[in-house]
Scaffold this motif. Sequence first.
Motif, PDB file in Angstrom:
ATOM      1  N   GLY A  42      13.938 -22.108 -15.581  1.00 41.72           N
ATOM      2  CA  GLY A  42      14.060 -23.112 -16.633  1.00 41.72           C
ATOM      3  C   GLY A  42      14.239 -24.526 -16.168  1.00 41.72           C
ATOM      4  N   GLY A  43      14.517 -25.406 -17.178  1.00 44.47           N
ATOM      5  CA  GLY A  43      14.650 -26.845 -16.928  1.00 44.47           C
ATOM      6  C   GLY A  43      16.039 -27.335 -17.265  1.00 44.47           C
ATOM      7  N   LEU A  44      16.166 -28.007 -18.425  1.00 42.68           N
ATOM      8  CA  LEU A  44      17.446 -28.637 -18.796  1.00 42.68           C
ATOM      9  C   LEU A  44      18.609 -27.645 -18.806  1.00 42.68           C
ATOM     10  N   SER A  45      18.520 -26.607 -19.624  1.00 47.15           N
ATOM     11  CA  SER A  45      19.660 -25.687 -19.691  1.00 47.15           C
ATOM     12  C   SER A  45      19.747 -24.847 -18.419  1.00 47.15           C
ATOM     13  N   GLY A  46      18.631 -24.705 -17.705  1.00 49.11           N
ATOM     14  CA  GLY A  46      18.666 -24.026 -16.405  1.00 49.11           C
ATOM     15  C   GLY A  46      19.554 -24.776 -15.420  1.00 49.11           C
ATOM     16  N   ARG A  91      11.241 -23.434 -11.589  1.00 43.55           N
ATOM     17  CA  ARG A  91      10.778 -24.299 -12.683  1.00 43.55           C
ATOM     18  C   ARG A  91       9.278 -24.529 -12.590  1.00 43.55           C
ATOM     19  N   LYS A  92       8.628 -24.398 -13.730  1.00 39.26           N
ATOM     20  CA  LYS A  92       7.165 -24.525 -13.803  1.00 39.26           C
ATOM     21  C   LYS A  92       6.705 -25.938 -13.450  1.00 39.26           C
ATOM     22  N   GLU A  93       7.411 -26.946 -13.998  1.00 43.24           N
ATOM     23  CA  GLU A  93       6.968 -28.326 -13.811  1.00 43.24           C
ATOM     24  C   GLU A  93       7.427 -28.906 -12.482  1.00 43.24           C
ATOM     25  N   GLY A  94       6.597 -29.832 -11.955  1.00 46.07           N
ATOM     26  CA  GLY A  94       6.997 -30.558 -10.751  1.00 46.07           C
ATOM     27  C   GLY A  94       8.197 -31.442 -11.025  1.00 46.07           C
ATOM     28  N   VAL A 140      13.827 -35.811 -19.277  1.00 41.81           N
ATOM     29  CA  VAL A 140      14.952 -35.768 -20.227  1.00 41.81           C
ATOM     30  C   VAL A 140      14.297 -35.431 -21.559  1.00 41.81           C
ATOM     31  N   PRO A 141      14.434 -34.202 -22.071  1.00 46.48           N
ATOM     32  CA  PRO A 141      13.618 -33.835 -23.242  1.00 46.48           C
ATOM     33  C   PRO A 141      13.886 -34.744 -24.445  1.00 46.48           C
ATOM     34  N   CYS A 142      15.153 -35.075 -24.661  1.00 43.10           N
ATOM     35  CA  CYS A 142      15.487 -35.893 -25.839  1.00 43.10           C
ATOM     36  C   CYS A 142      14.990 -37.328 -25.671  1.00 43.10           C
ATOM     37  N   GLY A 143      14.663 -37.706 -24.435  1.00 45.51           N
ATOM     38  CA  GLY A 143      14.205 -39.075 -24.180  1.00 45.51           C
ATOM     39  C   GLY A 143      12.709 -39.235 -24.359  1.00 45.51           C
ATOM     40  N   GLU A 152       5.679 -21.001 -11.466  1.00 41.07           N
ATOM     41  CA  GLU A 152       5.838 -20.303 -12.743  1.00 41.07           C
ATOM     42  C   GLU A 152       6.139 -18.824 -12.501  1.00 41.07           C
ATOM     43  N   ALA A 153       7.234 -18.356 -13.088  1.00 39.47           N
ATOM     44  CA  ALA A 153       7.540 -16.921 -13.009  1.00 39.47           C
ATOM     45  C   ALA A 153       6.596 -16.198 -13.960  1.00 39.47           C
ATOM     46  N   VAL A 154       5.899 -15.182 -13.463  1.00 41.49           N
ATOM     47  CA  VAL A 154       4.922 -14.478 -14.316  1.00 41.49           C
ATOM     48  C   VAL A 154       5.262 -13.002 -14.507  1.00 41.49           C
ATOM     49  N   THR A 198      14.012 -20.477 -20.487  1.00 41.42           N
ATOM     50  CA  THR A 198      12.603 -20.877 -20.491  1.00 41.42           C
ATOM     51  C   THR A 198      12.227 -21.777 -21.670  1.00 41.42           C
ATOM     52  N   GLY A 199      13.193 -22.100 -22.532  1.00 41.04           N
ATOM     53  CA  GLY A 199      13.009 -23.167 -23.508  1.00 41.04           C
ATOM     54  C   GLY A 199      12.024 -22.904 -24.609  1.00 41.04           C
ATOM     55  N   SER A 200      11.391 -23.993 -25.045  1.00 43.52           N
ATOM     56  CA  SER A 200      10.488 -23.917 -26.196  1.00 43.52           C
ATOM     57  C   SER A 200       9.316 -24.858 -26.006  1.00 43.52           C
ATOM     58  N   GLY A 201       8.305 -24.652 -26.815  1.00 41.42           N
ATOM     59  CA  GLY A 201       7.152 -25.556 -26.844  1.00 41.42           C
ATOM     60  C   GLY A 201       6.881 -25.933 -28.285  1.00 41.42           C
ATOM     61  N   LYS A 209       4.524 -31.889 -25.874  1.00 36.99           N
ATOM     62  CA  LYS A 209       4.856 -30.936 -24.801  1.00 36.99           C
ATOM     63  C   LYS A 209       5.776 -31.629 -23.804  1.00 36.99           C
ATOM     64  N   LYS A 210       6.673 -30.847 -23.188  1.00 37.22           N
ATOM     65  CA  LYS A 210       7.616 -31.455 -22.223  1.00 37.22           C
ATOM     66  C   LYS A 210       6.973 -31.439 -20.841  1.00 37.22           C
ATOM     67  N   ASP A 211       5.887 -32.182 -20.682  1.00 34.50           N
ATOM     68  CA  ASP A 211       5.112 -32.126 -19.448  1.00 34.50           C
ATOM     69  C   ASP A 211       4.745 -33.564 -19.055  1.00 34.50           C
ATOM     70  N   GLY A 270      19.819 -21.523 -24.198  1.00 40.28           N
ATOM     71  CA  GLY A 270      18.934 -22.624 -24.593  1.00 40.28           C
ATOM     72  C   GLY A 270      17.952 -22.209 -25.672  1.00 40.28           C
ATOM     73  N   ASP A 271      16.883 -22.989 -25.803  1.00 39.15           N
ATOM     74  CA  ASP A 271      15.944 -22.807 -26.916  1.00 39.15           C
ATOM     75  C   ASP A 271      15.318 -21.418 -26.963  1.00 39.15           C
ATOM     76  N   CYS A 272      15.267 -20.710 -25.821  1.00 31.33           N
ATOM     77  CA  CYS A 272      14.627 -19.385 -25.821  1.00 31.33           C
ATOM     78  C   CYS A 272      15.583 -18.293 -26.326  1.00 31.33           C
ATOM     79  N   MET A 274      17.206 -25.745 -32.713  1.00 33.73           N
ATOM     80  CA  MET A 274      17.034 -25.904 -31.259  1.00 33.73           C
ATOM     81  C   MET A 274      17.452 -27.313 -30.881  1.00 33.73           C
ATOM     82  N   LEU A 275      18.583 -27.431 -30.212  1.00 34.30           N
ATOM     83  CA  LEU A 275      19.099 -28.752 -29.839  1.00 34.30           C
ATOM     84  C   LEU A 275      19.652 -28.698 -28.415  1.00 34.30           C
ATOM     85  N   ALA A 276      19.592 -29.841 -27.741  1.00 30.61           N
ATOM     86  CA  ALA A 276      20.111 -29.908 -26.379  1.00 30.61           C
ATOM     87  C   ALA A 276      21.625 -29.666 -26.360  1.00 30.61           C
ATOM     88  N   SER A 277      22.318 -30.066 -27.437  1.00 32.51           N
ATOM     89  CA  SER A 277      23.770 -29.870 -27.500  1.00 32.51           C
ATOM     90  C   SER A 277      24.099 -28.375 -27.443  1.00 32.51           C
TER      91      SER A 277
HETATM   92  C1  LIG Z   1      10.681 -35.001 -28.449  1.00 33.21           C
HETATM   93  C2  LIG Z   1      11.981 -34.251 -28.471  1.00 33.21           C
HETATM   94  C3  LIG Z   1      13.170 -34.933 -28.729  1.00 33.21           C
HETATM   95  C4  LIG Z   1      14.371 -34.239 -28.776  1.00 33.21           C
HETATM   96  N1  LIG Z   1      15.531 -34.928 -29.021  1.00 33.21           N
HETATM   97  C5  LIG Z   1      16.701 -34.285 -29.050  1.00 33.21           C
HETATM   98  C6  LIG Z   1      17.921 -34.985 -29.254  1.00 33.21           C
HETATM   99  O1  LIG Z   1      17.936 -36.219 -29.410  1.00 33.21           O
HETATM  100  N2  LIG Z   1      19.084 -34.270 -29.262  1.00 33.21           N
HETATM  101  C7  LIG Z   1      19.096 -32.926 -29.082  1.00 33.21           C
HETATM  102  O2  LIG Z   1      20.187 -32.313 -29.087  1.00 33.21           O
HETATM  103  N3  LIG Z   1      17.955 -32.209 -28.884  1.00 33.21           N
HETATM  104  C8  LIG Z   1      16.768 -32.862 -28.861  1.00 33.21           C
HETATM  105  N4  LIG Z   1      15.610 -32.163 -28.637  1.00 33.21           N
HETATM  106  C9  LIG Z   1      15.690 -30.708 -28.397  1.00 33.21           C
HETATM  107  C10 LIG Z   1      15.982 -30.455 -26.932  1.00 33.21           C
HETATM  108  O3  LIG Z   1      15.068 -31.161 -26.160  1.00 33.21           O
HETATM  109  C11 LIG Z   1      15.915 -28.976 -26.608  1.00 33.21           C
HETATM  110  O4  LIG Z   1      16.858 -28.297 -27.386  1.00 33.21           O
HETATM  111  C12 LIG Z   1      16.195 -28.753 -25.130  1.00 33.21           C
HETATM  112  O5  LIG Z   1      15.157 -29.294 -24.346  1.00 33.21           O
HETATM  113  C13 LIG Z   1      16.338 -27.273 -24.820  1.00 33.21           C
HETATM  114  O6  LIG Z   1      16.521 -27.118 -23.471  1.00 33.21           O
HETATM  115  P1  LIG Z   1      16.051 -25.788 -22.723  1.00 33.21           P
HETATM  116  O7  LIG Z   1      16.444 -25.964 -21.305  1.00 33.21           O
HETATM  117  O8  LIG Z   1      16.534 -24.620 -23.466  1.00 33.21           O
HETATM  118  O9  LIG Z   1      14.466 -25.770 -22.833  1.00 33.21           O
HETATM  119  P2  LIG Z   1      13.335 -26.734 -22.305  1.00 33.21           P
HETATM  120  O10 LIG Z   1      13.800 -28.149 -22.275  1.00 33.21           O
HETATM  121  O11 LIG Z   1      12.136 -26.383 -23.102  1.00 33.21           O
HETATM  122  O12 LIG Z   1      13.128 -26.293 -20.787  1.00 33.21           O
HETATM  123  C14 LIG Z   1      12.592 -25.054 -20.420  1.00 33.21           C
HETATM  124  C15 LIG Z   1      11.977 -25.162 -19.047  1.00 33.21           C
HETATM  125  O13 LIG Z   1      11.639 -23.876 -18.581  1.00 33.21           O
HETATM  126  C16 LIG Z   1      10.374 -23.920 -17.962  1.00 33.21           C
HETATM  127  N5  LIG Z   1       9.753 -22.603 -17.992  1.00 33.21           N
HETATM  128  C17 LIG Z   1       9.325 -21.913 -19.069  1.00 33.21           C
HETATM  129  N6  LIG Z   1       8.808 -20.740 -18.695  1.00 33.21           N
HETATM  130  C18 LIG Z   1       8.888 -20.693 -17.352  1.00 33.21           C
HETATM  131  C19 LIG Z   1       8.518 -19.741 -16.381  1.00 33.21           C
HETATM  132  N7  LIG Z   1       7.928 -18.597 -16.731  1.00 33.21           N
HETATM  133  N8  LIG Z   1       8.746 -20.022 -15.085  1.00 33.21           N
HETATM  134  C20 LIG Z   1       9.333 -21.172 -14.710  1.00 33.21           C
HETATM  135  N9  LIG Z   1       9.717 -22.112 -15.581  1.00 33.21           N
HETATM  136  C21 LIG Z   1       9.498 -21.877 -16.890  1.00 33.21           C
HETATM  137  C22 LIG Z   1       9.643 -24.915 -18.845  1.00 33.21           C
HETATM  138  O14 LIG Z   1       8.458 -25.330 -18.222  1.00 33.21           O
HETATM  139  C23 LIG Z   1      10.709 -25.984 -19.002  1.00 33.21           C
HETATM  140  O15 LIG Z   1      10.764 -26.852 -17.896  1.00 33.21           O
HETATM  141  C24 LIG Z   1      14.384 -32.842 -28.579  1.00 33.21           C
HETATM  142  C25 LIG Z   1      13.182 -32.149 -28.320  1.00 33.21           C
HETATM  143  C26 LIG Z   1      11.991 -32.856 -28.256  1.00 33.21           C
HETATM  144  C27 LIG Z   1      10.711 -32.109 -27.977  1.00 33.21           C
END
Ligand SMILES: Cc1cc2nc3c(=O)[nH]c(=O)nc-3n(C[C@H](O)[C@H](O)[C@H](O)COP(=O)(O)OP(=O)(O)OC[C@H]3O[C@@H](n4cnc5c(N)ncnc54)[C@H](O)[C@@H]3O)c2cc1C
Length: 447
Positions: free
Chosen positions: A10-14, A34-37, A41-44, A76-78, A104-107, A125-127, A276-278, A293-296
């Motif tokens: 994962g990314g942020l919550s990872g 993590r999939k991405e290089g 900051v997703p919220c940014g 990427e974990a497959v 692994t979050g959300s799209g 997309k968070k890319d 996290g979002d997943c 689904m929120l970063a908090s």
């Molecule tokens: C534009 C936008 C603005 C937002 N603003 C706010 C805000 O102001 N406040 C707030 O609380 N929330 C906000 N959110 C929501 C917040 O961004 C998400 O709740 C947060 O990103 C969730 O974090 P996460 O780590 O669970 O998932 P993600 O941020 O989606 O990260 C998941 C990571 O896992 C990686 N991954 C997935 N599958 C695999 C795999 N098989 N192998 C390796 N890596 C993998 C992904 O590529 C990604 O890097 C916003 C979202 C968006 C899109």
Amino acid sequence: MKEADVVILGGLSGISAGISCRRHYPDKKVILIRKEGTVLVPCGIPYIYGTVGGPEHNVIPDGLLEKNGIELIKGEAVGVDREKKIISLSGGETVGYEKLVFATGSGPLIPPIQGINKKNVFPVKKDFIYLANLLNAVDKAENIVIIGGGFIGMEFADECRKGRNVAITVIEALPRCLQNAMDDEFCDEAQAKIEETGVKIMVNEKVESILGDEEVTGVKLASGNELKADMIILGIGAVPNTGLAKKTGLELGFRNTIKVDRYMRTYTDPDIFACGDCAEKVSFFDGKPVGVMLASIATSEARIAGANLFSPTHNNCGAISVFSTVINERAFAVAGLTERHTKQTGAEVVITTAEAPDTHPAGMPDSTLTKVRLVFAKNTGIILGGSLSGGKPVGEMVNVLSACIMHKMTANDIVKFQMGTHPALTSSPLIYPIVNAACKAVIPLTH
Ligand SMILES: Cc1cc2nc3c(=O)[nH]c(=O)nc-3n(C[C@H](O)[C@H](O)[C@H](O)COP(=O)(O)OP(=O)(O)OC[C@H]3O[C@@H](n4cnc5c(N)ncnc54)[C@H](O)[C@@H]3O)c2cc1C
């Protein structure tokens, strides 16, 4: 094959889960895959298009992982072999684990609108590279249509207008923008603020199809009207990335999120956690699944998961749902339930409001009016929610409300608050709006 005590996908919550694990279990080897290089900051993300000026200014530095002794593998974990406890990556490498965390979050949710696959239709997309291309399209656009008037759509509208001569229209299917998150009074205030900038909001309206050959040229609305557009941004929600979890045999629950218990352990495998979002969320208020689904929430769950990996330490109280946003320099924030939410459940509530300048006296520089609206349960006096609008202090005041909600404080508790105040930094202690709104609730709550 590489091996670690803990592997996190994962990314942020990872990152948050990894740091928490290393704090609680400093001897454990942790690898983050993590999939991405680069992780953004997703919220940014909306701020790439105005305030910060590019995706390179909106990055979570990998130094954070290094500082906390977490190894990063970009890939990427497959596949996950749960029997052998081995993860396989798309490049053919394998990594062994003792405990595994899915973060692994959300799209973006991509609706089945006719023409959705045309060039210049952008789900968010968070890319990094994808968002850099989106920036190029915004820079060239003369007419931008944003589908969805939630906080992502509104933030994009507010940022894309900055420094550009571009017509922006937000299309929202509900009667108000931000309606799922806030009460009418705040939705109306937010809409008025964005309209001051020239952004057009169309409510009670739906995009029926996207026009153009290969490239988008406009949208056709359900009302029959057509709008010109040279790009479309989608801000209508998110779906969990749980394809790999499903393939791994993990039980999925509400809206395809991974089923977890209060310790963030998956229902299926005691050595696999999710956060996290997943991961599935339940409401703090009634324990029922919620789709928020929120970063908090994601980072709180990640801290809990990281702490629980080798011994149950914390449990998850459920999603309070606290968020804030800024629209044309006015902040809006909500913690917990709004009046609209309580109407949906039929709960009997007492609602009070208060307002005050966020400095005292109000003549101090940059003073802004703060508005507060609190929701209390009629039968217990416990605070269920609070909404605010105002200046920057609102971003932290909502966190105070979140703490009050989480600790089930009553109006009487809040009345007794000893809040730190300063002329340049806060409202006057005589009219501090959170306390004032609680004071107004005490009598109605006893009748
Ligand atoms: C534009 C936008 C603005 C937002 N603003 C706010 C805000 O102001 N406040 C707030 O609380 N929330 C906000 N959110 C929501 C917040 O961004 C998400 O709740 C947060 O990103 C969730 O974090 P996460 O780590 O669970 O998932 P993600 O941020 O989606 O990260 C998941 C990571 O896992 C990686 N991954 C997935 N599958 C695999 C795999 N098989 N192998 C390796 N890596 C993998 C992904 O590529 C990604 O890097 C916003 C979202 C968006 C899109």
